[in-house]
Design a protein around this motif. Structure first.
Motif, PDB file in Angstrom:
ATOM      1  N   THR A 289       0.941  -1.321   0.038  1.00  0.00           N
ATOM      2  CA  THR A 289      -0.072   0.004   0.052  1.00  0.00           C
ATOM      3  C   THR A 289       0.936   1.438   0.098  1.00  0.00           C
ATOM      4  OG1 THR A 289      -0.193  -0.140   2.480  1.00  0.00           O
ATOM      5  CG2 THR A 289      -1.816  -1.240   1.032  1.00  0.00           C
ATOM      6  N   LEU A 290       2.006   1.232   0.226  1.00  0.00           N
ATOM      7  CA  LEU A 290       3.030   2.309   0.266  1.00  0.00           C
ATOM      8  C   LEU A 290       4.384   1.704  -0.076  1.00  0.00           C
ATOM      9  CD1 LEU A 290       3.738   5.399   0.745  1.00  0.00           C
ATOM     10  CD2 LEU A 290       4.387   4.687   3.238  1.00  0.00           C
ATOM     11  N   TYR A 291       5.197   2.362  -0.933  1.00  0.00           N
ATOM     12  CA  TYR A 291       6.495   2.044  -1.534  1.00  0.00           C
ATOM     13  C   TYR A 291       7.292   3.207  -1.712  1.00  0.00           C
ATOM     14  CZ  TYR A 291       9.606  -0.844  -4.215  1.00  0.00           C
ATOM     15  OH  TYR A 291      10.937  -1.661  -4.323  1.00  0.00           O
ATOM     16  N   SER A 292       8.196   3.207  -1.084  1.00  0.00           N
ATOM     17  CA  SER A 292       9.182   4.354  -1.312  1.00  0.00           C
ATOM     18  C   SER A 292      10.394   3.951  -0.677  1.00  0.00           C
ATOM     19  CB  SER A 292       8.812   5.487  -0.586  1.00  0.00           C
ATOM     20  OG  SER A 292       9.119   5.530   0.988  1.00  0.00           O
ATOM     21  N   PRO A 293      11.619   4.612  -0.911  1.00  0.00           N
ATOM     22  CA  PRO A 293      12.962   3.972  -0.396  1.00  0.00           C
ATOM     23  C   PRO A 293      12.865   4.369   1.090  1.00  0.00           C
ATOM     24  CG  PRO A 293      13.302   5.921  -2.196  1.00  0.00           C
ATOM     25  CD  PRO A 293      11.729   5.668  -1.925  1.00  0.00           C
ATOM     26  N   ASP A 294      12.179   5.068   1.733  1.00  0.00           N
ATOM     27  CA  ASP A 294      12.029   5.230   3.226  1.00  0.00           C
ATOM     28  C   ASP A 294      11.204   4.160   3.830  1.00  0.00           C
ATOM     29  OD1 ASP A 294      14.157   7.141   2.950  1.00  0.00           O
ATOM     30  OD2 ASP A 294      12.587   8.566   2.643  1.00  0.00           O
ATOM     31  N   GLU A 295       9.958   3.784   3.142  1.00  0.00           N
ATOM     32  CA  GLU A 295       9.177   3.083   3.768  1.00  0.00           C
ATOM     33  C   GLU A 295       8.137   2.110   3.107  1.00  0.00           C
ATOM     34  OE1 GLU A 295       5.036   3.489   6.783  1.00  0.00           O
ATOM     35  OE2 GLU A 295       6.191   5.084   6.140  1.00  0.00           O
ATOM     36  N   ILE A 296       8.101   0.937   3.613  1.00  0.00           N
ATOM     37  CA  ILE A 296       7.222   0.028   2.491  1.00  0.00           C
ATOM     38  C   ILE A 296       6.192  -0.589   3.415  1.00  0.00           C
ATOM     39  CG2 ILE A 296       7.102  -2.287   1.368  1.00  0.00           C
ATOM     40  CD1 ILE A 296       9.882  -1.492   0.379  1.00  0.00           C
ATOM     41  N   ARG A 297       4.772  -0.281   3.047  1.00  0.00           N
ATOM     42  CA  ARG A 297       3.901  -0.753   3.902  1.00  0.00           C
ATOM     43  C   ARG A 297       2.934  -1.856   3.063  1.00  0.00           C
ATOM     44  NH1 ARG A 297       0.362   3.938   5.488  1.00  0.00           N
ATOM     45  NH2 ARG A 297       2.243   4.703   6.373  1.00  0.00           N
ATOM     46  N   ILE A 298       2.767  -2.960   4.065  1.00  0.00           N
ATOM     47  CA  ILE A 298       2.061  -4.417   3.560  1.00  0.00           C
ATOM     48  C   ILE A 298       0.788  -4.432   4.130  1.00  0.00           C
ATOM     49  CG2 ILE A 298       2.090  -6.824   3.198  1.00  0.00           C
ATOM     50  CD1 ILE A 298       4.514  -4.915   1.698  1.00  0.00           C
ATOM     51  N   SER A 299      -0.507  -4.480   3.506  1.00  0.00           N
ATOM     52  CA  SER A 299      -1.629  -4.484   4.260  1.00  0.00           C
ATOM     53  C   SER A 299      -2.079  -5.863   4.825  1.00  0.00           C
ATOM     54  CB  SER A 299      -3.080  -4.299   3.154  1.00  0.00           C
ATOM     55  OG  SER A 299      -2.963  -5.378   2.194  1.00  0.00           O
TER      56      SER A 299
END
Length: 100
Positions: free
Chosen positions: A47-57
């Motif tokens: 749900t979020l993908y960046s070099p600083d944070e990846i978020r998985i539902s």
């Protein structure tokens, strides 16, 4: 009602038989390998993908796992299993807490 009574019967049976929680259907397992690799099994969409944070539902709209760090990338994504590489600073289960 005791907190133990709120636990689903399947989880109580698995715990009583000393079966790992990740063997339960719809469960999530997180493996951290040093500071450079996190493997998440049983997750959903990214749900979020960046070099600083990846978020998985995690199946529910307000529940997810957040991996924060530097130079993060998704090294694998296959059938609910996600590999995240980079410099890992934190791994957190997060959810919205709504008071009723």
């Amino acid at each position: 009602m005791k907190a133990k009574d709120k636990e689903p019967i399947s989880q109580r049976i698995f715990r009583a038989l000393d079966i790992p929680a990740e063997a339960l259907p719809h469960s999530t397992a997180v493996e951290i390998h040093g500071r450079n690799l996190v493997k998440i099994v049983g997750g959903g969409a990214i749900t979020l993908y960046s070099p600083d944070e990846i978020r998985i539902s995690l199946g529910h709209q307000d529940e997810h796992i957040s991996v924060k760090g530097y130079a993060l990338s998704c090294s694998s994504y296959n059938m609910g299993a996600v590999g995240i590489e980079g410099r890992i600073c934190s791994v957190a289960f997060e959810e919205s807490c709504n008071e009723g």
